[in-house]
Motif scaffolding. Sequence first.
Motif, short mmCIF file in Angstrom:
data_model
loop_
_atom_site.label_atom_id
_atom_site.label_comp_id
_atom_site.label_asym_id
_atom_site.label_seq_id
_atom_site.Cartn_x
_atom_site.Cartn_y
_atom_site.Cartn_z
N THR A 13 1.07 -1.23 -0.14
CA THR A 13 -0.27 -0.02 -0.02
C THR A 13 0.85 1.30 -0.05
O THR A 13 0.43 2.50 0.23
N ARG A 14 2.10 1.18 -0.43
CA ARG A 14 2.91 2.35 -0.57
C ARG A 14 2.30 3.30 -1.37
O ARG A 14 2.26 2.92 -2.63
N PRO A 15 2.18 4.53 -1.12
CA PRO A 15 1.92 5.28 -2.10
C PRO A 15 2.83 5.83 -3.29
O PRO A 15 2.33 6.33 -4.31
N SER A 16 4.19 5.54 -3.02
CA SER A 16 5.02 5.77 -4.27
C SER A 16 5.16 4.36 -4.64
O SER A 16 5.29 3.42 -4.51
N LEU A 17 5.07 4.51 -6.06
CA LEU A 17 5.20 3.33 -6.94
C LEU A 17 6.35 2.72 -6.70
O LEU A 17 6.62 1.40 -6.79
N GLU A 18 7.63 3.57 -6.76
CA GLU A 18 8.87 2.78 -6.75
C GLU A 18 9.02 2.06 -5.23
O GLU A 18 9.46 0.83 -5.26
N ALA A 19 8.44 2.74 -4.35
CA ALA A 19 8.50 1.77 -2.97
C ALA A 19 7.55 0.53 -2.87
O ALA A 19 8.04 -0.21 -2.42
N ALA A 20 6.35 0.72 -3.52
CA ALA A 20 5.46 -0.48 -3.89
C ALA A 20 6.32 -1.44 -4.60
O ALA A 20 6.05 -2.59 -4.24
N VAL A 21 6.97 -1.30 -5.44
CA VAL A 21 7.55 -2.16 -6.34
C VAL A 21 8.61 -2.97 -5.58
O VAL A 21 8.61 -4.08 -5.58
N ALA A 22 9.35 -1.97 -4.99
CA ALA A 22 10.51 -2.67 -4.15
C ALA A 22 9.74 -3.61 -2.81
O ALA A 22 10.56 -4.39 -2.80
N ASP A 23 8.82 -3.15 -2.48
CA ASP A 23 8.28 -3.81 -1.43
C ASP A 23 7.93 -5.27 -1.91
O ASP A 23 8.18 -6.10 -1.23
N VAL A 24 6.76 -5.34 -2.98
CA VAL A 24 6.43 -6.50 -3.33
C VAL A 24 7.46 -7.54 -3.87
O VAL A 24 7.69 -8.58 -3.83
N VAL A 25 8.55 -6.92 -4.66
CA VAL A 25 9.40 -7.72 -5.44
C VAL A 25 10.50 -8.44 -4.11
O VAL A 25 10.59 -9.68 -4.13
N SER A 44 -3.53 -0.69 -8.97
CA SER A 44 -4.62 -0.24 -8.58
C SER A 44 -4.92 1.09 -9.37
O SER A 44 -3.87 1.63 -9.90
N SER A 45 -6.16 1.41 -9.80
CA SER A 45 -6.44 2.44 -10.59
C SER A 45 -5.91 3.96 -9.96
O SER A 45 -5.94 4.87 -10.66
N ALA A 46 -5.68 3.93 -8.58
CA ALA A 46 -5.04 5.28 -8.03
C ALA A 46 -3.69 5.65 -8.59
O ALA A 46 -3.28 6.64 -8.68
N PHE A 47 -3.11 4.48 -9.40
CA PHE A 47 -1.79 4.84 -10.11
C PHE A 47 -2.07 5.11 -11.66
O PHE A 47 -0.97 4.75 -12.25
N THR A 48 -3.12 5.52 -12.01
CA THR A 48 -3.39 5.63 -13.21
C THR A 48 -2.39 6.18 -14.23
O THR A 48 -1.93 5.71 -15.15
N SER A 49 -1.89 7.41 -13.64
CA SER A 49 -0.93 8.20 -14.57
C SER A 49 0.64 7.62 -14.59
O SER A 49 1.40 8.01 -15.25
N GLU A 50 0.55 6.44 -13.72
CA GLU A 50 2.08 5.97 -13.71
C GLU A 50 2.08 4.42 -14.18
O GLU A 50 3.07 3.72 -14.17
N TYR A 51 0.87 4.16 -14.95
CA TYR A 51 0.97 2.66 -15.51
C TYR A 51 1.98 2.31 -16.27
O TYR A 51 2.62 1.46 -16.28
N SER A 52 2.56 3.43 -16.98
CA SER A 52 3.62 3.22 -17.99
C SER A 52 4.99 2.98 -17.33
O SER A 52 6.05 2.55 -17.80
N ARG A 53 5.13 3.28 -15.99
CA ARG A 53 6.30 3.23 -15.24
C ARG A 53 6.40 1.80 -14.44
O ARG A 53 7.55 1.40 -14.42
N ALA A 92 -2.42 0.64 -4.35
CA ALA A 92 -2.05 -0.76 -4.10
C ALA A 92 -1.63 -1.57 -5.10
O ALA A 92 -1.95 -1.16 -6.31
N LEU A 93 -0.62 -2.32 -5.00
CA LEU A 93 0.06 -3.06 -5.93
C LEU A 93 0.19 -4.57 -5.29
O LEU A 93 0.75 -4.80 -4.29
N SER A 94 -0.12 -5.45 -6.23
CA SER A 94 -0.21 -6.90 -5.91
C SER A 94 0.50 -7.66 -7.10
O SER A 94 0.70 -7.50 -8.11
N LEU A 95 1.59 -8.55 -6.56
CA LEU A 95 2.59 -9.29 -7.36
C LEU A 95 2.59 -10.68 -6.90
O LEU A 95 2.48 -10.94 -5.60
N THR A 96 2.33 -11.48 -7.81
CA THR A 96 2.33 -13.08 -7.48
C THR A 96 3.47 -13.65 -8.28
O THR A 96 3.56 -13.34 -9.63
#
Length: 406
Positions: A13-25, A44-53, A92-96
């Motif tokens: 649930t990290r609001p920063s996409l970088e932090a969320a990616v590092a967390d789930v990986v 999550s669609s809360a990250f809509t503007s960052e999908y490409s990243r 939110a970001l979910s990685l399996t």
Amino acid sequence: MADQMQWANALSTRPSLEAAVADVVQRTLSSLTAPVDLGLVFISSAFTSEYSRLLPLLAEQLSVPVLIGCSGGGVIGTTQWGNTQELEAQPALSLTLTHLPQVNVKAFHIVPEELPDLDSSPDAWIDLIGVPPSPTPQFILLSSSFSSGINDLLQGIDFAYPGSVTVGGQASGDGMGGRITIFHNDQLYREGTVGVALSGNIVLETIVAQGCRPIGKTYQVTKGDRNIILELDEQIPLIVLRDLIANLSDEDRMLAQHSLFVGLAMDEFKQDLLQGDFLVRSILGVDPTAGAIAIADYVRPGQRLQFHLRDAQASAEDLEFLLESYQKQRASEPSAVGALMFSCLGRGEGLYGKADFDSQLFRRYLQDIPLAGFFCGGEIGPVGGSTLLHNYTSVFGICRTLGNRE
């Protein structure tokens, strides 16, 4: 010791996409003791503007041979405290990540223009997917909400791959017309369907909870035209329906004003129809003059149907009934290793008045397996032997090895 299938999930649930990616990986990789064969990511669609990243950020920290994913109005996964959460309308970001020994993993992206004609031979569909029908593949599909070809694709897969199981969902946004996206390896798409075919020592088992309870008796369509019911038991459908509603309790009569559906029997030979034997479809409208009822599917003379009601209690009881049945049937089989959940945007907190309801009920019956997924614009799962696109449904795909199954 034989190489075991492994399945790991992390939700951040990290609001920063970088932090969320590092967390789930970090959390998923630390749970695996073997190479990764397949990754599934839901953002999550809360990250809509960052999908490409997302994909470049994942690629910096993770090497995975096959990756598919999509956006969702909410995402589902395992928190750092080990509990499953359904996070709606927040970052939110979910990685399996999975290790799938003795399984061939083949990913694909298909746009509607590539689909064979529905009169084509099975070979045309097999060429499109790129996977042989034996051993029987299991499919996970993630479609764009605007992909007009998804129903044809589901029919084609059922036709070309008899016995296969297909689960998935349509990517969703914030419900305000926001953008959606689907991911395939290192590519981002707005249209079509991405999927993965899993062939070998693997089976996907399904629970399709349509969240309804039947009311009244079963009727037979004695006259119909495409999606319009013209006669039920040789009577005018609207009169049949009015008589049925008149005999309901006050509470159900109120519910019928806005939550009335039709359940179509999927097995024409089954005598005693039970919960789960029906495909639930919306009522689109009525013709007061002719007394006809239009529904969101085709009907045919001879088909049986039953009217259904949907509310939070019916949804809860439906899912619990299906989970109990599943648990009894699978008691002697190899343990499940992981599961995916594709739930309608119309369920969740909006339906139940509290968060995490469906996922917590699932975990009560299947406790120790990772569960991941997202809230969909439409859910994909089988009913009565056919794979269909649903609404207001929670579809679970439960993964296990074949074990001693034939």
